[in-house]
Scaffold this motif. Structure first.
Motif, short mmCIF file in Angstrom:
data_model
loop_
_atom_site.label_atom_id
_atom_site.label_comp_id
_atom_site.label_asym_id
_atom_site.label_seq_id
_atom_site.Cartn_x
_atom_site.Cartn_y
_atom_site.Cartn_z
N LEU A 107 0.83 -1.20 0.00
CA LEU A 107 0.00 0.00 0.00
C LEU A 107 0.87 1.26 0.00
N LEU A 108 1.93 1.26 0.78
CA LEU A 108 2.85 2.39 0.79
C LEU A 108 3.51 2.57 -0.59
N PHE A 109 3.85 1.44 -1.21
CA PHE A 109 4.46 1.46 -2.54
C PHE A 109 3.52 2.09 -3.56
N ILE A 110 2.24 1.71 -3.52
CA ILE A 110 1.25 2.26 -4.46
C ILE A 110 1.10 3.76 -4.24
N GLN A 111 1.07 4.18 -2.98
CA GLN A 111 0.97 5.61 -2.68
C GLN A 111 2.20 6.36 -3.17
N ALA A 112 3.38 5.79 -2.96
CA ALA A 112 4.62 6.42 -3.40
C ALA A 112 4.65 6.54 -4.92
N HIS A 113 4.22 5.48 -5.58
CA HIS A 113 4.19 5.48 -7.05
C HIS A 113 3.29 6.60 -7.57
N ASP A 114 2.18 6.83 -6.88
CA ASP A 114 1.27 7.90 -7.29
C ASP A 114 1.95 9.26 -7.19
N LEU A 127 9.65 14.61 -2.35
CA LEU A 127 10.09 14.22 -1.01
C LEU A 127 9.07 13.30 -0.34
N LYS A 128 7.79 13.51 -0.62
CA LYS A 128 6.76 12.62 -0.08
C LYS A 128 6.89 11.23 -0.70
N ALA A 129 7.15 11.17 -1.99
CA ALA A 129 7.36 9.88 -2.64
C ALA A 129 8.55 9.16 -2.03
N GLU A 130 9.63 9.90 -1.82
CA GLU A 130 10.82 9.30 -1.20
C GLU A 130 10.49 8.71 0.16
N GLN A 131 9.76 9.47 0.98
CA GLN A 131 9.40 9.02 2.32
C GLN A 131 8.59 7.73 2.28
N LEU A 132 7.62 7.66 1.37
CA LEU A 132 6.76 6.48 1.29
C LEU A 132 7.52 5.26 0.77
N PHE A 133 8.38 5.45 -0.23
CA PHE A 133 9.19 4.33 -0.72
C PHE A 133 10.10 3.80 0.39
N GLU A 134 10.69 4.72 1.15
CA GLU A 134 11.57 4.29 2.24
C GLU A 134 10.81 3.51 3.30
N GLN A 135 9.60 3.97 3.61
CA GLN A 135 8.78 3.23 4.59
C GLN A 135 8.46 1.83 4.08
N ALA A 136 8.19 1.71 2.79
CA ALA A 136 7.89 0.40 2.22
C ALA A 136 9.09 -0.53 2.33
N THR A 137 10.29 -0.01 2.06
CA THR A 137 11.49 -0.87 2.14
C THR A 137 11.81 -1.26 3.57
N LYS A 138 11.41 -0.42 4.52
CA LYS A 138 11.66 -0.77 5.93
C LYS A 138 10.69 -1.85 6.40
N LEU A 139 9.45 -1.77 5.92
CA LEU A 139 8.49 -2.82 6.28
C LEU A 139 8.85 -4.15 5.63
N ASP A 140 9.40 -4.08 4.42
CA ASP A 140 9.83 -5.31 3.73
C ASP A 140 11.18 -5.05 3.07
N PRO A 141 12.27 -5.39 3.74
CA PRO A 141 13.61 -5.16 3.19
C PRO A 141 13.91 -5.98 1.93
N ASN A 142 13.00 -6.89 1.56
CA ASN A 142 13.18 -7.69 0.34
C ASN A 142 12.30 -7.21 -0.82
N PHE A 143 11.73 -6.04 -0.69
CA PHE A 143 10.78 -5.49 -1.66
C PHE A 143 11.57 -4.78 -2.78
N ALA A 144 11.93 -5.54 -3.81
CA ALA A 144 12.81 -5.03 -4.86
C ALA A 144 12.19 -3.84 -5.61
N ALA A 145 10.91 -3.93 -5.93
CA ALA A 145 10.26 -2.86 -6.69
C ALA A 145 10.26 -1.55 -5.91
N ALA A 146 10.15 -1.63 -4.58
CA ALA A 146 10.18 -0.42 -3.77
C ALA A 146 11.57 0.22 -3.80
#
Length: 508
Positions: A107-114, A127-146
């Motif tokens: 969900l964070l990834f979809i928001q960041a992509h938007d 900067l908001k996109a950066e923040q959301l992508f970073e949150q996604a990678t922290k929730l799942d450190p194996n999330f390659a697309a993020a």
């Protein structure tokens, strides 16, 4: 398949399916709705033949939120079957593979992509996109697309407003991590390509990565956009335009793709095509600022007509001034109209120290003030303003000593202060950092800045030589702009000025 950016412009639209299919150039349309209630998600979808409005397939899903990826896989498989489409092994693998095991990260990834794909990529949006992508990678450190998305955002910031080494290194690290996690992820190759392109200006390595991405994403407009953007920097204008037009065909409602295509038309002085493309961008994103602002700039460069820009600026609601763009536009229009006191009043109401400048060089507010005071003949106030601007510009150069645009801005300030040798040195340094031989798109803008420095410091021969060159090649310099812009007043009484107008006016 048309990208989400173009499709979402029809969200809530009442136009019939045939019209939408024709506008997007597709034979079938998937429509439906998604509703979430707690941890449950309900999806209603139907596949419609866009040529005759007949339903090809429909399905309802009522699942737990954790099953969202299973729904996506099932949808893709059934749509493929209904369309009798043949998938390559890599496409089949992409359908079956979950991008992440964490729904919250997705969900964070979809928001960041938007945020990352909005038509107006102002600093706060990116900067908001950066923040959301970073949150996604922290929730799942194996999330390659993020990680790939994060890398592309970091590269864009380095390219557009923050050309500092830590930003470039962060972009590269995220791209490498995406590829480490999923070596066959096309978006990861896109990310690494942008890192080479924006971060290193290594066009060949960037193109190699973009080609890899294009092979697995043959309908991805961003890959064609990136390739076309590099080709115009290489001076391959015909090839560039073909790829940018291909990107616009694949994603006909993506305002950022249309803007890039219009930029190329402007640089090659295909003004009618640029104007029509800006209109398409406005239609695709009516609330966006960029297409409207650039349509006004086009009218100035093409016809010397400031009325289009005036109209767009007048329609901007009070208090709306993203990053000072509205202020800068109003000052420019008033300056072209030679209403210098009014322009000075507008700039002095702006509260920040800098405004958007060319490329990665913020424009000190005091530089604009100093320029306007010099047009008014107030040498003392001009001197004081240029001195204030000098402090800001020198700090900007210290932060990023290899940034050509910042050296060019510094040179223009030094010229205003009458420090001729130092000004020309900075202008030449800017051209050395971004020569046209290495960048046929941005390079001419740096050359134009050096021409301005020559004009301001009395070096007319050099100024005329550069202007002749710029008018003969793709650039932002036009006959109408020369006639309108007071920055060229030091050359205006020289017979060679009118000779340039006569030489290139007919071609325009």
């Amino acid at each position: 398949m048309i990208s989400r950016t173009s499709v979402m412009s029809y969200r809530g639209n009442t136009r019939n399916v045939r019209d939408i299919g024709k506008a997007l150039g597709v034979s079938a349309i998937l429509e439906g709705s998604v509703r979430r209630a707690g941890n449950r998600v309900r999806v209603n979808v139907q596949l419609i033949d866009a040529t005759n409005d007949e339903h090809l397939w429909a399905e309802d899903y009522d699942r737990d939120l954790t099953d969202v990826f299973a729904i996506q896989t099932d949808l893709a498989q059934k749509i493929t079957s209904a369309l009798q489409a043949k998938l390559s092994p890599s496409e089949k693998a992409r359908i079956d593979r979950r991008p992440t095991q964490n729904p919250d990260a997705y969900l964070l990834f979809i928001q960041a992509h938007d945020y990352a794909n909005r038509p107006d990529l102002f600093r706060d949006v990116v900067l908001k996109a950066e923040q959301l992508f970073e949150q996604a990678t922290k929730l799942d450190p194996n999330f390659a697309a993020a990680f790939a998305g994060l890398s592309m955002v970091e590269s864009w910031m380095y390219h557009s407003f923050d050309p500092l080494p830590p930003r470039r290194e962060k972009a590269r690290a995220a791209a490498n991590e995406a590829l480490r996690l999923q070596p066959d992820l096309p978006e990861a190759h896109l990310a690494l390509g942008f890192s080479y392109y924006y971060g290193d200006r290594d066009y060949e390595r960037a193109l190699a990565e973009f080609d890899k991405a294009k092979r697995d994403l043959p309908n991805e407009a961003k890959a064609y956009l990136a390739i076309g953007a590099i080709q115009r920097r290489q001076g391959k204008w015909a090839e560039s335009t073909a790829n940018l037009e291909k990107a616009a065909a694949l994603d006909p409602k993506d305002a950022s793709v249309l803007l890039n295509l219009a930029f190329s038309y402007m640089a090659t002085r295909n003004f009618e095509a640029a104007d029509k493309t800006f209109d398409r961008g406005i239609e695709a994103a009516p609330q966006a600022f960029a297409s409207r602002a650039l349509k006004g700039e086009l009218a100035i460069r093409w016809k010397g007509d400031v009325s289009v820009a005036e109209k767009e600026l007048a329609s901007t609601p009070p208090g709306i001034d993203p990053e000072g763009m509205v202020t800068l536009g109003r000052v420019a229009v008033l300056t072209f109209q030679r209403k210098f006191p009014e322009a000075l009043q507008v700039i002095q109401q702006f509260r920040e120290e800098t405004l958007p400048g060319y490329s990665t060089a913020p424009c000190p507010k005091a530089l604009v003030e100093g320029t306007l005071y010099s047009y008014l003949g107030d040498k003392a106030k001009a001197q004081a303003a240029f001195e204030r601007a000098l402090v800001v510009a020198e700090q900007l150069v210290r932060e990023s000593p290899d940034d050509a645009a910042r050296h060019a801005t510094l040179g223009q300030i030094l010229a205003g202060l009458g420090r001729k040798d130092a000004a020309i040195k900075e202008g030449k340094r800017a051209v050395e950092l971004r020569p046209e031989s290495q960048d046929a798109f941005d390079g001419p803008e740096i050359t134009a800045a050096l021409a301005q420095i020559y004009a301001c410091t009395g070096e007319r021969d050099q100024a005329f030589a550069l202007l002749d060159h710029l008018l003969a090649n793709p650039s932002g310099i036009t006959v109408s702009l020369l006639q309108l812009d007071p920055v060229w007043d030091p050359l205006r009484n020289d017979p060679r000025f009118q000779a340039l107008i006569d030489k290139y006016g007919a071609k325009t």
